[in-house]
Design an enzyme around this catalytic site. Structure first.
Site, PDB file in Angstrom:
ATOM      1  N   GLU A 118       5.557  52.299  -3.432  1.00  0.00           N
ATOM      2  CA  GLU A 118       6.282  53.822  -2.031  1.00  0.00           C
ATOM      3  C   GLU A 118       7.276  54.604  -2.217  1.00  0.00           C
ATOM      4  OE1 GLU A 118       3.410  54.535  -0.801  1.00  0.00           O
ATOM      5  OE2 GLU A 118       3.652  52.756   0.268  1.00  0.00           O
ATOM      6  N   GLY A 146      -3.666  57.828   6.612  1.00  0.00           N
ATOM      7  CA  GLY A 146      -2.788  57.776   5.387  1.00  0.00           C
ATOM      8  C   GLY A 146      -4.130  56.841   4.298  1.00  0.00           C
ATOM      9  N   SER A 180      -8.567  59.131   3.853  1.00  0.00           N
ATOM     10  CA  SER A 180      -9.754  59.957   3.534  1.00  0.00           C
ATOM     11  C   SER A 180     -10.352  61.060   2.834  1.00  0.00           C
ATOM     12  CB  SER A 180     -10.747  60.050   4.721  1.00  0.00           C
ATOM     13  OG  SER A 180      -9.640  61.116   5.621  1.00  0.00           O
ATOM     14  N   ASP A 194      -4.514  58.458  -5.144  1.00  0.00           N
ATOM     15  CA  ASP A 194      -6.104  58.318  -4.144  1.00  0.00           C
ATOM     16  C   ASP A 194      -6.446  59.025  -5.120  1.00  0.00           C
ATOM     17  OD1 ASP A 194      -3.135  58.459  -1.919  1.00  0.00           O
ATOM     18  OD2 ASP A 194      -4.190  59.535  -1.382  1.00  0.00           O
TER      19      ASP A 194
HETATM   20  P1  ADP Z   1      -6.239  60.938   4.525  1.00  0.00           P
HETATM   21  O1  ADP Z   1      -6.227  61.019   3.394  1.00  0.00           O
HETATM   22  O2  ADP Z   1      -4.765  60.068   4.827  1.00  0.00           O
HETATM   23  O3  ADP Z   1      -7.185  60.132   6.064  1.00  0.00           O
HETATM   24  P2  ADP Z   1      -5.850  63.874   4.858  1.00  0.00           P
HETATM   25  O4  ADP Z   1      -4.869  64.571   5.737  1.00  0.00           O
HETATM   26  O5  ADP Z   1      -5.010  63.928   3.640  1.00  0.00           O
HETATM   27  O6  ADP Z   1      -5.770  62.332   5.372  1.00  0.00           O
HETATM   28  O7  ADP Z   1      -6.874  64.515   4.840  1.00  0.00           O
HETATM   29  C1  ADP Z   1      -7.896  64.952   6.406  1.00  0.00           C
HETATM   30  C2  ADP Z   1      -8.897  65.736   5.848  1.00  0.00           C
HETATM   31  O8  ADP Z   1      -9.986  65.859   5.302  1.00  0.00           O
HETATM   32  C3  ADP Z   1      -9.244  65.823   7.564  1.00  0.00           C
HETATM   33  O9  ADP Z   1      -8.488  66.826   8.828  1.00  0.00           O
HETATM   34  C4  ADP Z   1     -10.633  66.488   7.090  1.00  0.00           C
HETATM   35  O10 ADP Z   1     -10.310  68.484   6.626  1.00  0.00           O
HETATM   36  C5  ADP Z   1     -10.880  65.592   5.321  1.00  0.00           C
HETATM   37  N1  ADP Z   1     -12.384  64.929   5.838  1.00  0.00           N
HETATM   38  C6  ADP Z   1     -11.980  63.723   5.166  1.00  0.00           C
HETATM   39  N2  ADP Z   1     -13.238  63.097   6.096  1.00  0.00           N
HETATM   40  C7  ADP Z   1     -13.815  63.766   6.098  1.00  0.00           C
HETATM   41  C8  ADP Z   1     -14.941  63.903   6.833  1.00  0.00           C
HETATM   42  N3  ADP Z   1     -15.848  62.441   6.461  1.00  0.00           N
HETATM   43  N4  ADP Z   1     -15.990  64.502   7.195  1.00  0.00           N
HETATM   44  C9  ADP Z   1     -14.838  65.967   7.500  1.00  0.00           C
HETATM   45  N5  ADP Z   1     -13.959  65.843   6.636  1.00  0.00           N
HETATM   46  C10 ADP Z   1     -13.186  65.050   6.174  1.00  0.00           C
HETATM   47 MG    MG Z   2      -5.402  62.298   2.079  1.00  0.00          MG
END
Ligand code: ADP
Ligand code: MG
Length: 392
Positions: free
Chosen positions: A42, A133, A136, A181
């Protein structure tokens, strides 16, 4: 149970159903990409060091088909919103904003590197929690990228996908993330963790077969509100970069544990010394974890995970009461090791457990949260899963 009109529960079926409903046609195919967690390593990435993520069984699925013109239409169940953009918007970072920027960013990155991207329609469903985290963001980018590469017959070997998806996020969305990632989400393999050298970007698949060892990884979403995480991240990064300059090395990766005491002796500020000690010992814990996994000693990595947590708590000072409580409760309930994963100030905790005791450890963490008056944590038991792939 909800009625017959309810969306299907399976994520791939939801993407297909969404496609049919929005576009009145069948998708040409479905592409999936998972979330990821970092097993250990980390705040080592921007210090040119080592990380060891693995892909999760939670996935984002994109159902897609080409369209006759050079435009892109995207719907996500998450926003329940249809966004359309053309080459003008795709070619200028910042023109598409919000969640659809993650999709437009991929189109931009492909076009910017000279690929003829076909126009396409997308319907996106996801089981990866957003903003916990678990990445997504890399999941949506990578699933869209996999779809476009195949739909367009693009000449782009998978080894080059992580850099491209990272550019989408850094340069189009404007989120400064490293290469970890996207590497994990694209290159992850079932039963393995991905050893990534952040300086050379070399990767190696490391056997991480929890299942045959009767083990599992409990992922605990701390549900802690991210307090000042951006500012704290920036200040940690600055400390590390300043320390490397004072020590006359390109990055803290160049200080090894054998030279740690000498390096610490050359730094006058106590806080800086602790920051350096975390990074240098954390790099070594990644190397030690890799060595144990190569030797098939999966259970024995527990103390390294717990050591990583202590280092993040005491030296790097990036933990919060919720994650410390989750780690302590998991260890007290019999976990072999536990640590916060991710940049800090919230996010998820990993606990290495016997598969048969995963539920009991999860219950113990939930009870400890209730005792402290924290909002209930989310818990999920996982095994390392496969990276981005076409379904069917
Ligand atoms: P993490 O990657 O940790 O989940 P991030 O802030 O880096 O958090 O990314 C999250 C953002 O990615 C969401 O706010 C959205 O804008 C976008 N996102 C992720 N998955 C989806 C999805 N399935 N549909 C639409 N937007 C998404
Ligand atoms: Mg992210």
């Amino acid at each position: 149970m909800t009625g017959a009109a309810a969306a299907p529960r399976d994520v791939a079926a939801r993407a297909t159903a969404g496609f049919r409903q929005r576009y009145g046609a069948e998708p040409a195919g479905r592409w999936a990409a998972p979330g990821r967690v970092n097993l250990i390593g980390e705040h080592t990435d921007y210090n040119d060091g080592f990380v060891l993520p693995f892909a999760l069984p939670l996935r984002t699925v994109v159902a897609a088909a080409v369209r006759p013109d050079t435009c892109w239409t995207v719907w996500s169940e998450l926003a329940d919103d249809v966004v359309e953009f053309g080459p003008k918007e795709a070619d200028e970072p910042g023109r598409v904003t919000g969640w659809a920027a993650y999709v437009a960013g991929v189109v931009w990155a492909l076009r910017a590197t000279g690929h003829a991207v076909p126009g396409a329609r997308f319907a996106i469903a996801s089981d990866v929690p957003v903003g916990s985290g678990l990445s997504s963001s890399a999941a949506i980018e990578s699933a869209v990228l996999a779809a476009l590469v195949e739909l367009g017959g693009l000449d782009l070997p998978a080894a080059r996908w992580p850099r491209l998806a990272q550019r989408a996020e850094n340069e189009y969305v404007g989120a400064p993330t490293g290469i970890m990632d996207q590497s994990a989400v694209i290159r992850g393999r079932a039963g393995h963790a991905l050893f990534l050298d952040c300086r050379t970007e070399e990767v190696e698949q490391i056997p991480f077969d929890l299942d045959s060892a009767g083990l599992a990884m409990l992922v605990i979403d701390s549900r802690a509100p991210h307090r000042h995480a951006d500012g704290e991240y920036a200040s940690r990064r600055k400390s590390c970069e300043e320390a490397a300059r004072s020590l006359g090395v390109p990055a803290l990766r160049d200080v090894r544990v054998t030279g740690l005491d000498a390096a610490l002796g050359r730094l006058s500020n106590d806080e800086t010394r602790r920051r350096v000690r975390h990074v240098v010992t954390e790099d070594q814990r990644v190397l030690d974890t890799v060595a144990l996994l190569r030797a098939g000693r999966v259970r024995d990595i527990g103390p390294l995970l717990t050591g990583s947590h202590a280092s993040m708590r005491d030296d790097f000072e990036i933990t919060v009461p919720e994650v410390d409580t989750a780690v302590e409760a998991a260890l007290a309930a019999g976990a072999y090791g536990a640590r916060m994963t991710g940049g800090g100030f919230g996010g998820c905790v990993l606990a290495l457990v016997d598969a048969s005791s995963a539920d009991a450890v999860a219950a113990a963490v939930t009870a400890a949260y209730a005792d402290r008056g924290f909002a209930a944590p989310g818990t999920l038991t996982v095994l390392p899963a496969t990276g981005a792939t076409r379904l069917d």
